[in-house]
Design a protein around this motif. Sequence first.
Motif, PDB file in Angstrom:
ATOM      1  N   LEU A 268      17.840 105.189  26.204  1.00  0.00           N
ATOM      2  CA  LEU A 268      17.768 105.209  27.679  1.00  0.00           C
ATOM      3  C   LEU A 268      18.082 103.829  28.259  1.00  0.00           C
ATOM      4  O   LEU A 268      18.737 103.701  29.305  1.00  0.00           O
ATOM      5  CB  LEU A 268      16.370 105.651  28.135  1.00  0.00           C
ATOM      6  N   ALA A 269      17.607 102.790  27.574  1.00  0.00           N
ATOM      7  CA  ALA A 269      17.786 101.422  28.073  1.00  0.00           C
ATOM      8  C   ALA A 269      19.196 100.889  27.817  1.00  0.00           C
ATOM      9  O   ALA A 269      19.595  99.881  28.399  1.00  0.00           O
ATOM     10  CB  ALA A 269      16.761 100.507  27.411  1.00  0.00           C
ATOM     11  N   ALA A 270      19.952 101.571  26.941  1.00  0.00           N
ATOM     12  CA  ALA A 270      21.273 101.052  26.542  1.00  0.00           C
ATOM     13  C   ALA A 270      22.255 101.062  27.712  1.00  0.00           C
ATOM     14  O   ALA A 270      22.858 100.040  28.028  1.00  0.00           O
ATOM     15  CB  ALA A 270      21.824 101.864  25.372  1.00  0.00           C
ATOM     16  N   ASN A 271      22.440 102.241  28.341  1.00  0.00           N
ATOM     17  CA  ASN A 271      23.241 102.281  29.579  1.00  0.00           C
ATOM     18  C   ASN A 271      22.977 103.577  30.346  1.00  0.00           C
ATOM     19  O   ASN A 271      22.442 104.539  29.798  1.00  0.00           O
ATOM     20  CB  ASN A 271      24.743 102.069  29.308  1.00  0.00           C
ATOM     21  N   ALA A 272      23.372 103.599  31.609  1.00  0.00           N
ATOM     22  CA  ALA A 272      23.033 104.706  32.521  1.00  0.00           C
ATOM     23  C   ALA A 272      23.704 106.008  32.101  1.00  0.00           C
ATOM     24  O   ALA A 272      23.104 107.094  32.190  1.00  0.00           O
ATOM     25  CB  ALA A 272      23.449 104.336  33.949  1.00  0.00           C
ATOM     26  N   GLU A 273      24.940 105.909  31.596  1.00  0.00           N
ATOM     27  CA  GLU A 273      25.682 107.122  31.226  1.00  0.00           C
ATOM     28  C   GLU A 273      24.983 107.854  30.080  1.00  0.00           C
ATOM     29  O   GLU A 273      24.826 109.080  30.119  1.00  0.00           O
ATOM     30  CB  GLU A 273      27.111 106.716  30.801  1.00  0.00           C
TER      31      GLU A 273
END
Length: 931
Positions: free
Chosen positions: A876-881
């Motif tokens: 989840l924290a990696a990127n919004a997509e």
Amino acid sequence: MAEAEAVQLKEEGNRHFQCQDYKAATKSYSQALKLTKDKTLLATLYRNRAACGLKTESYVQAASDASRAIDINSSDIKALYRRCQALEHLGKLDQAFKDVQRCATLEPRNQNFQETLRRLNTSIQEKLRVQFSTDSRVQKMFEILLDENSDAGKREKAANNLIVLGREEAGAEKIFQGNGVALLLQLLDTKRPELVLAAVRTLSGMCSGHRARATAILHAVRIDRICSLMSRENEEMSLAVCNLLQAIIDSLSGEDKREHRGKEEALVLDTKKDLKQVTGHLLDMLVSKKVSGQGRDQALNLLNKNVPRKDLAIHDNSRTIYVVDNGLRKILKVVGQVPDLPSCLPLTDNTRMLASVLINKLYDDLRCDPERDHFRKICEEYITGKFDPQDMDKNVNAIQTVSGILQGPFDLGNQLLGMKGVMEMMVALCGSEREADQLVAVEALIHASTKLSRATFIITNGVSLLKQIYKTTQNEKIKIRTLVGLCKLGSAGGTDYGLRQFAEGSTEKLAKQCRKWLCNVSIDTRTRRWAVEGLAYLTLDADVKDDFVQDVPALQAMFELAKASSSDKTILYSVATTLVNCTNSYDVKEVIPELVQLAKFSKQHVPEEHPKDKKDFVDMRVKRLLKAGVISALTCMVKADSAILTDQTKELLARVFLALCDNPKDRGSIVAQGGGKALIPLALEGTDVGKVKAAHALAKIAAVSNPDIAFPGERVYEVVRPLVSLLDTQRDGIQNYEALLGLTNLSGRSDKLRQKIFKERALPDIENYMFENHDQLRQAATECMCNMVVNKEVQERFLADGNDRLKLVVLLCGEDDDKLQNAAAGALAMLTAAHKKLCLKMTQVTSQWLEILQRLCLHDHLSVQHRGLVIAYNLLAANAELAKKLVESELLEILTVVGKQEPDEKKAEVVQTARECLIKCMDYGFIKPVS
């Protein structure tokens, strides 16, 4: 009044000084000093008197007066400069430099100070250059050493410096070029052992790695002189000369492993002639009565090390052929020496054993049957030539020679036993009235009964003789050897219960007598050694070993003997063999039931296991050995000198350690007594089997112990390589498994250890076991990888393109085994936390990734569930997509259900992580809070 008079005297002194009457000025200042106590005036008077001292060249007085002025006022610039001038004249340049440096600091613009600083700096550099130039150092050392009146401390220091200099290439060359060899020869001529020793050690350093220099030194010193020095009674001297000869031989034969560079290596004619000359002189030393026992041992050591080929793939064995043709009879003479006869050469306890080892090495180095036949014929001629009905001493020498050969090349010894008259002579000597004859005959019978077929022959012919000697002799030495002979014959059936040679209970009686001798401290060590050797044979019998481990005084007597006899290889080997027998750590052939049935059907002998060799009895024996203090004895044995602790003994010790480490409950006490540290050298050096056994024992300890306690300090890094070696697919499953457990424990300690494991190339092996079908191996490998992924270099392997490492970890998270899932999820949690790129890569390596993640987040085991939720948070924290993709799946519902739970003590971490995931989703605006 006194103060006024002091000021007046000072003024008077100043006038004398201006008139250049420095003596009168000094007198006035000295009188004034006696009258005043005023510090300012005192400082001035001392400073002025120092100036007088400089003018009259009384530099010691000048320095002293200036120092007194400085004591009163540390910033007195005139006093500082005057002391600087005095110290410079006294040659104390470094102290003078410090004073003028202080002056220059106080008055930086004073040109006089700056000039003095430059001058002193130059003088100091020059002094250092001269002082440390090799030529002057060498010259000075020889002057001190050759001066009979020089101080003993200075002489010792000069000798040590010379040795160090000889080991450096530049220093060795300077000594050699500057007439140093002639001066060293002068030192050799002195009668003082410490100077001769220094000269020998310096020559050793000069010969190392330089063929031309070694050749020149050999010719200058002469081989006969070198051998005569080695022949002395002094053990330290003998060893030092042996090292010198070894350095010469290494350099001449090109085996010094150093790189010879063009200009430094002069052209040397063929060195074979010199090497042959050295070998010839060493062989002559063997039979010379002028040579001490120590000297003979060193000559045998040099022959052992340098004559046989180190690699049998090398075709040329000409050195061995030369020694066989020119020296075999001389070696046989040493082997045949009987210490109790008046004609015996000077020997040590190890001389005959070293000669037997040399015969063995020479025989093994022969390439073909004609060479071996020639060797055998020389031995036969020598022995038959000794037989003489008129001279019993010669007959004793002949049998002693056979006995020595039996301790070397056994097959050759067996052939010699078959010669006409040999066995008959043994029997005759057994019946002799002379104790020396009986001693030799009994030892020969002991060595002859090693093979079962030969032992059977002796059982029928020699046992009655041995029993007769045992009953009649009063000599303890003969009695104990006779007992060992009976022990050896009694154990000829090995561990086979069905092949007992003697009647029921006989071996126990023999063992009881051995234990009795072992505990008797009034008997000399060499004789007690035979008692241990007897037990080494008898403990093959399970009844004997069971009785022995219950006899605590006998056990402890054996341990003390092992600790005290670290210079005797025979005792160490016998003790190690006895312990191997007691712990059943010898190799046992697997019994195949079908073959047993076949053997019974064909009426062949089937080996039987003794009831007391079953596991319960072995475990009980191990417990008793540990309680009696076996670990402290083993640690002492491991520390023995490498020449004494043979590779075979190391293997036996490794086997014992492995048996002792079998029960995890005992490993703590083994570590506490230093067992972990003692295993490291056994795992790094020795036979291949020994290294594997020691590494396995290390793995058992490393798997359950705190590495900081088991292997303190830097030792822990030495444990990694043996453990990694057990990951080889040729090792059995239990060794692989316990090595992985050990590496898991180590990799959890520090990143430095993880780095060491990575550098030892363990990663591919660990990955390999992650593919294993065996559940426990796969779990252990995954747990190890879980710890290893914290290391940056390991993470880079996962980041690299074109590999399935991450895919494997993701798929392992989907397995049904809880422990495997836990380890794989832990690894994945750490990888995704470390690199966002791996979060994206995880979604691409397999289409099942989301299903696996959801299963982890719903897992029954809280530990696995927590790790799954951490992975979810990292994604989840990696990127919004990527976060959007997760929110649109069932994962959001799972996170909501888990996050809404009431967090009790056990679930607190799980619920908290789920809530953090939901907060992350809120931050992106994918969900909104409900009031």
